[in-house]
Design an enzyme around this catalytic site. Sequence first.
Site, PDB file in Angstrom:
ATOM      1  N   GLY A  32       0.824  -1.215   0.000  1.00  0.00           N
ATOM      2  CA  GLY A  32       0.000   0.000   0.000  1.00  0.00           C
ATOM      3  C   GLY A  32       0.853   1.257   0.000  1.00  0.00           C
ATOM      4  N   ARG A  34       1.481   3.482  -2.090  1.00  0.00           N
ATOM      5  CA  ARG A  34       1.014   4.694  -2.789  1.00  0.00           C
ATOM      6  C   ARG A  34      -0.131   5.364  -2.020  1.00  0.00           C
ATOM      7  N   GLY A  35      -0.566   4.757  -0.941  1.00  0.00           N
ATOM      8  CA  GLY A  35      -1.685   5.298  -0.178  1.00  0.00           C
ATOM      9  C   GLY A  35      -1.236   6.345   0.825  1.00  0.00           C
ATOM     10  N   LEU A 127      -1.658  -2.908  10.126  1.00  0.00           N
ATOM     11  CA  LEU A 127      -2.392  -1.696  10.509  1.00  0.00           C
ATOM     12  C   LEU A 127      -3.886  -1.959  10.593  1.00  0.00           C
ATOM     13  N   GLY A 128      -4.452  -1.731  11.742  1.00  0.00           N
ATOM     14  CA  GLY A 128      -5.898  -1.805  11.910  1.00  0.00           C
ATOM     15  C   GLY A 128      -6.469  -0.403  11.947  1.00  0.00           C
ATOM     16  N   SER A 129      -7.449  -0.187  12.794  1.00  0.00           N
ATOM     17  CA  SER A 129      -8.092   1.135  12.860  1.00  0.00           C
ATOM     18  C   SER A 129      -8.833   1.251  14.188  1.00  0.00           C
ATOM     19  N   SER A 130      -9.011   2.485  14.648  1.00  0.00           N
ATOM     20  CA  SER A 130      -9.713   2.699  15.930  1.00  0.00           C
ATOM     21  C   SER A 130     -11.179   2.280  15.853  1.00  0.00           C
ATOM     22  N   CYS A 131     -11.705   2.010  14.651  1.00  0.00           N
ATOM     23  CA  CYS A 131     -13.114   1.603  14.553  1.00  0.00           C
ATOM     24  C   CYS A 131     -13.337   0.161  15.008  1.00  0.00           C
ATOM     25  N   TYR A 158     -16.033  -3.567   8.052  1.00  0.00           N
ATOM     26  CA  TYR A 158     -14.602  -3.213   7.988  1.00  0.00           C
ATOM     27  C   TYR A 158     -13.931  -3.526   9.332  1.00  0.00           C
ATOM     28  N   LYS A 162     -10.739  -5.989  10.329  1.00  0.00           N
ATOM     29  CA  LYS A 162      -9.549  -5.523  11.056  1.00  0.00           C
ATOM     30  C   LYS A 162      -9.327  -6.337  12.340  1.00  0.00           C
ATOM     31  N   ASN A 187      -8.102   8.386  13.351  1.00  0.00           N
ATOM     32  CA  ASN A 187      -8.338   8.975  12.018  1.00  0.00           C
ATOM     33  C   ASN A 187      -7.086   9.718  11.540  1.00  0.00           C
ATOM     34  N   HIS A 201     -12.628  10.507   3.738  1.00  0.00           N
ATOM     35  CA  HIS A 201     -12.846  10.836   5.148  1.00  0.00           C
ATOM     36  C   HIS A 201     -13.146  12.333   5.290  1.00  0.00           C
ATOM     37  N   ARG A 231     -13.840  13.539  17.011  1.00  0.00           N
ATOM     38  CA  ARG A 231     -12.832  12.687  16.370  1.00  0.00           C
ATOM     39  C   ARG A 231     -11.437  13.174  16.745  1.00  0.00           C
ATOM     40  N   ASP A 291     -23.870  10.256  11.522  1.00  0.00           N
ATOM     41  CA  ASP A 291     -22.864  10.806  12.451  1.00  0.00           C
ATOM     42  C   ASP A 291     -21.778   9.781  12.745  1.00  0.00           C
TER      43      ASP A 291
HETATM   44  N1  LIG Z   1      -7.040   6.876   6.557  1.00  0.00           N
HETATM   45  C1  LIG Z   1      -7.371   6.740   7.821  1.00  0.00           C
HETATM   46  O1  LIG Z   1      -7.959   7.663   8.422  1.00  0.00           O
HETATM   47  C2  LIG Z   1      -7.035   5.494   8.570  1.00  0.00           C
HETATM   48  C3  LIG Z   1      -6.408   4.413   7.969  1.00  0.00           C
HETATM   49  N2  LIG Z   1      -6.114   3.297   8.730  1.00  0.00           N
HETATM   50  C4  LIG Z   1      -5.495   2.119   8.125  1.00  0.00           C
HETATM   51  O2  LIG Z   1      -4.275   2.446   7.508  1.00  0.00           O
HETATM   52  C5  LIG Z   1      -4.076   1.599   6.366  1.00  0.00           C
HETATM   53  C6  LIG Z   1      -3.794   2.456   5.166  1.00  0.00           C
HETATM   54  O3  LIG Z   1      -4.890   3.329   4.960  1.00  0.00           O
HETATM   55  P1  LIG Z   1      -4.763   4.598   4.004  1.00  0.00           P
HETATM   56  O4  LIG Z   1      -3.354   4.821   3.659  1.00  0.00           O
HETATM   57  O5  LIG Z   1      -5.581   5.678   4.592  1.00  0.00           O
HETATM   58  O6  LIG Z   1      -5.533   4.074   2.728  1.00  0.00           O
HETATM   59  P2  LIG Z   1      -5.356   4.513   1.219  1.00  0.00           P
HETATM   60  O7  LIG Z   1      -6.649   4.276   0.549  1.00  0.00           O
HETATM   61  O8  LIG Z   1      -4.770   5.876   1.143  1.00  0.00           O
HETATM   62  O9  LIG Z   1      -4.267   3.504   0.665  1.00  0.00           O
HETATM   63  C7  LIG Z   1      -4.551   2.145   0.573  1.00  0.00           C
HETATM   64  C8  LIG Z   1      -3.516   1.482  -0.281  1.00  0.00           C
HETATM   65  O10 LIG Z   1      -3.884   0.110  -0.396  1.00  0.00           O
HETATM   66  C9  LIG Z   1      -3.653  -0.299  -1.701  1.00  0.00           C
HETATM   67  N3  LIG Z   1      -4.631  -1.310  -2.088  1.00  0.00           N
HETATM   68  C10 LIG Z   1      -5.968  -1.280  -1.923  1.00  0.00           C
HETATM   69  N4  LIG Z   1      -6.524  -2.386  -2.461  1.00  0.00           N
HETATM   70  C11 LIG Z   1      -5.504  -3.113  -2.998  1.00  0.00           C
HETATM   71  C12 LIG Z   1      -5.426  -4.324  -3.702  1.00  0.00           C
HETATM   72  N5  LIG Z   1      -6.530  -5.037  -3.967  1.00  0.00           N
HETATM   73  N6  LIG Z   1      -4.221  -4.760  -4.100  1.00  0.00           N
HETATM   74  C13 LIG Z   1      -3.105  -4.047  -3.854  1.00  0.00           C
HETATM   75  N7  LIG Z   1      -3.098  -2.895  -3.163  1.00  0.00           N
HETATM   76  C14 LIG Z   1      -4.294  -2.430  -2.753  1.00  0.00           C
HETATM   77  C15 LIG Z   1      -3.819   0.917  -2.604  1.00  0.00           C
HETATM   78  O11 LIG Z   1      -2.962   0.734  -3.710  1.00  0.00           O
HETATM   79  P3  LIG Z   1      -3.050   1.571  -5.090  1.00  0.00           P
HETATM   80  O12 LIG Z   1      -2.890   3.007  -4.698  1.00  0.00           O
HETATM   81  O13 LIG Z   1      -1.925   1.083  -5.897  1.00  0.00           O
HETATM   82  O14 LIG Z   1      -4.406   1.283  -5.661  1.00  0.00           O
HETATM   83  C16 LIG Z   1      -3.395   2.043  -1.670  1.00  0.00           C
HETATM   84  O15 LIG Z   1      -2.062   2.384  -1.906  1.00  0.00           O
HETATM   85  C17 LIG Z   1      -5.335   0.748   6.239  1.00  0.00           C
HETATM   86  O16 LIG Z   1      -5.128  -0.492   6.818  1.00  0.00           O
HETATM   87  C18 LIG Z   1      -6.350   1.506   7.039  1.00  0.00           C
HETATM   88  O17 LIG Z   1      -7.311   0.663   7.576  1.00  0.00           O
HETATM   89  C19 LIG Z   1      -6.398   3.238  10.058  1.00  0.00           C
HETATM   90  C20 LIG Z   1      -7.004   4.276  10.695  1.00  0.00           C
HETATM   91  C21 LIG Z   1      -7.391   5.489  10.014  1.00  0.00           C
HETATM   92  C1  LIG Z   2     -10.948   6.241   9.984  1.00  0.00           C
HETATM   93  C2  LIG Z   2     -12.376   5.807  10.126  1.00  0.00           C
HETATM   94  O1  LIG Z   2     -13.170   6.423   9.140  1.00  0.00           O
HETATM   95  C3  LIG Z   2     -14.562   6.134   9.161  1.00  0.00           C
HETATM   96  O2  LIG Z   2     -15.179   6.533  10.332  1.00  0.00           O
HETATM   97  P1  LIG Z   2     -15.410   7.998  10.782  1.00  0.00           P
HETATM   98  O3  LIG Z   2     -14.513   8.318  11.894  1.00  0.00           O
HETATM   99  O4  LIG Z   2     -16.844   8.182  11.034  1.00  0.00           O
HETATM  100  O5  LIG Z   2     -14.857   8.835   9.543  1.00  0.00           O
HETATM  101  P2  LIG Z   2     -15.264   9.992   8.567  1.00  0.00           P
HETATM  102  O6  LIG Z   2     -14.021  10.785   8.442  1.00  0.00           O
HETATM  103  O7  LIG Z   2     -15.849   9.502   7.310  1.00  0.00           O
HETATM  104  O8  LIG Z   2     -16.384  10.857   9.330  1.00  0.00           O
HETATM  105  C4  LIG Z   2     -16.157  11.480  10.559  1.00  0.00           C
HETATM  106  C5  LIG Z   2     -17.304  12.370  10.938  1.00  0.00           C
HETATM  107  O9  LIG Z   2     -17.294  13.499  10.068  1.00  0.00           O
HETATM  108  C6  LIG Z   2     -18.606  13.725   9.559  1.00  0.00           C
HETATM  109  N1  LIG Z   2     -18.521  14.436   8.284  1.00  0.00           N
HETATM  110  C7  LIG Z   2     -18.934  15.712   8.074  1.00  0.00           C
HETATM  111  N2  LIG Z   2     -18.785  16.047   6.793  1.00  0.00           N
HETATM  112  C8  LIG Z   2     -18.218  14.965   6.191  1.00  0.00           C
HETATM  113  C9  LIG Z   2     -17.821  14.720   4.848  1.00  0.00           C
HETATM  114  O10 LIG Z   2     -17.944  15.549   3.962  1.00  0.00           O
HETATM  115  N3  LIG Z   2     -17.245  13.500   4.599  1.00  0.00           N
HETATM  116  C10 LIG Z   2     -17.082  12.550   5.576  1.00  0.00           C
HETATM  117  N4  LIG Z   2     -16.505  11.369   5.249  1.00  0.00           N
HETATM  118  N5  LIG Z   2     -17.500  12.752   6.846  1.00  0.00           N
HETATM  119  C11 LIG Z   2     -18.042  13.947   7.146  1.00  0.00           C
HETATM  120  C12 LIG Z   2     -19.210  12.352   9.504  1.00  0.00           C
HETATM  121  O11 LIG Z   2     -20.612  12.402   9.430  1.00  0.00           O
HETATM  122  C13 LIG Z   2     -18.695  11.731  10.795  1.00  0.00           C
HETATM  123  O12 LIG Z   2     -19.481  12.137  11.869  1.00  0.00           O
HETATM  124  C14 LIG Z   2     -14.899   4.716   9.158  1.00  0.00           C
HETATM  125  O13 LIG Z   2     -15.375   4.372   7.950  1.00  0.00           O
HETATM  126  C15 LIG Z   2     -13.899   3.804   9.777  1.00  0.00           C
HETATM  127  O14 LIG Z   2     -13.795   2.708   8.991  1.00  0.00           O
HETATM  128  C16 LIG Z   2     -12.549   4.335  10.074  1.00  0.00           C
HETATM  129  O15 LIG Z   2     -11.629   3.593  10.357  1.00  0.00           O
END
Ligand SMILES: NC(=O)C1=CN([C@@H]2O[C@H](COP(=O)(O)OP(=O)(O)OC[C@H]3O[C@@H](n4cnc5c(N)ncnc54)[C@H](OP(=O)(O)O)[C@@H]3O)[C@@H](O)[C@H]2O)C=CC1
Ligand SMILES: C[C@H]1O[C@H](OP(=O)(O)OP(=O)(O)OC[C@H]2O[C@@H](n3cnc4c(=O)[nH]c(N)nc43)[C@H](O)[C@@H]2O)[C@@H](O)[C@@H](O)C1=O
Length: 343
Positions: A32, A34-35, A127-131, A158, A162, A187, A201, A231, A291
Amino acid sequence: MTTLPSSPTAADLSVEHTPARLTPDLSVYVAGHRGLAGSAVWRALSKRGFTGLIGASSSEVDLRDRTATMDFVSANRPDVMIVAAARVGGILANDTYPADFLSDNLRIQVNLMDAARQFGVQRLLFLGSSCIYPKFAEQPIKESSLLTGALEPTNDAYAIAKIAGIMQVQSIRRQFGLPYISAMPTNLYGQGDNFDATNSHVMPALIRRFHEAKLTGAQEVTIWGSGTPRREFLHVDDLASALVFLLENYDSPDTVNVGTGTDVTIRELAETIADVVGWQGNLRFDTSKPDGTPRKLLDVSRLRGLGWAPEVSLRDGVESTYRWFTSNLNSIRIEDGLVGLPG
Ligand SMILES: NC(=O)C1=CN([C@@H]2O[C@H](COP(=O)(O)OP(=O)(O)OC[C@H]3O[C@@H](n4cnc5c(N)ncnc54)[C@H](OP(=O)(O)O)[C@@H]3O)[C@@H](O)[C@H]2O)C=CC1
Ligand SMILES: C[C@H]1O[C@H](OP(=O)(O)OP(=O)(O)OC[C@H]2O[C@@H](n3cnc4c(=O)[nH]c(N)nc43)[C@H](O)[C@@H]2O)[C@@H](O)[C@@H](O)C1=O
């Protein structure tokens, strides 16, 4: 007669060990890369002199495909693996596509961790997540809250994937004695985020929405939900620093929360972003949108106790992310690719 080496006992595996040094000569596969999170880890390791970094995009290696994953790990034989590949999205994406979030994430993480074990990966961080924690967990949420109550319905599929990932790490430790670990970030936000209007997000969604409102002169911006949920936001460079720290300093079956220890309401976040972007007007709260969980503030005392602390304040992080966003408008990442946005 040859004597087989004795297997580690459950007691051996439940104790904390001192991990082997994470030296720059080791090859590290950042799944991952590129993420949002993976690219930050890649930058952090590059800065520390790691030259053997391994990555592949999803179009090169689809990690849901078991054979493709096994072949890739077998060919590259990394010393260390960081599992930052996942299907990720905001509250609406999770709520709309629960089957995909469950299936894709289970397959990606099972394939990667099985391959790691099979092809000699010495150290792994999942990597998991606080959810993963119950919707109404006591705040701040300790790691021990896991599996003590019902999940938030908008992201339960999801979260279950995790939780299975944490269990896979623990099971590999128990059965094979490998020093694999997991971390649960709050987050995240920062450069390289997904700025899709619908599936992202809250932080990237609002940065984009306020920016577009400034350009069009809109007097009102819509915020999903009531604005009252709280959050906790961690800048992704702080996440990367914490993950490298954990790989160097932590080796236990118990997962570790990664966060700042402080949170804000969504209304406060929106006001901060509006101020940073330089937009003034009326906030409208669309309560037809979910919410989600009312609050998910992590208890970060385990990580703090090990000696790590975040460095980026929310205000500074929003400012640097907005600067990055406006400097990269030609290639902003959305759900399935890159787009140009008006500047
Ligand atoms: N973002 C957040 O707020 C949070 C994220 N996390 C965790 O952190 C980790 C990374 O998240 P984040 O960086 O935000 O996510 P992104 O969506 O930014 O990145 C996810 C990456 O996973 C790769 N990927 C997805 N599906 C596939 C697949 N089928 N095969 C190969 N690669 C794949 C993508 O590759 P490509 O770009 O090449 O498609 C991408 O680079 C996750 O486990 C997420 O649960 C935890 C808490 C909060
Ligand atoms: C990282 C975490 O991310 C997700 O959970 P979440 O914390 O609810 O994340 P969120 O960023 O999408 O929203 C946070 C709050 O913000 C409000 N909100 C307002 N306006 C917008 C808006 O425009 N977009 C989004 N997405 N939310 C909005 C929204 O209604 C909510 O109350 C999970 O899928 C979970 O899988 C996970 O791991």
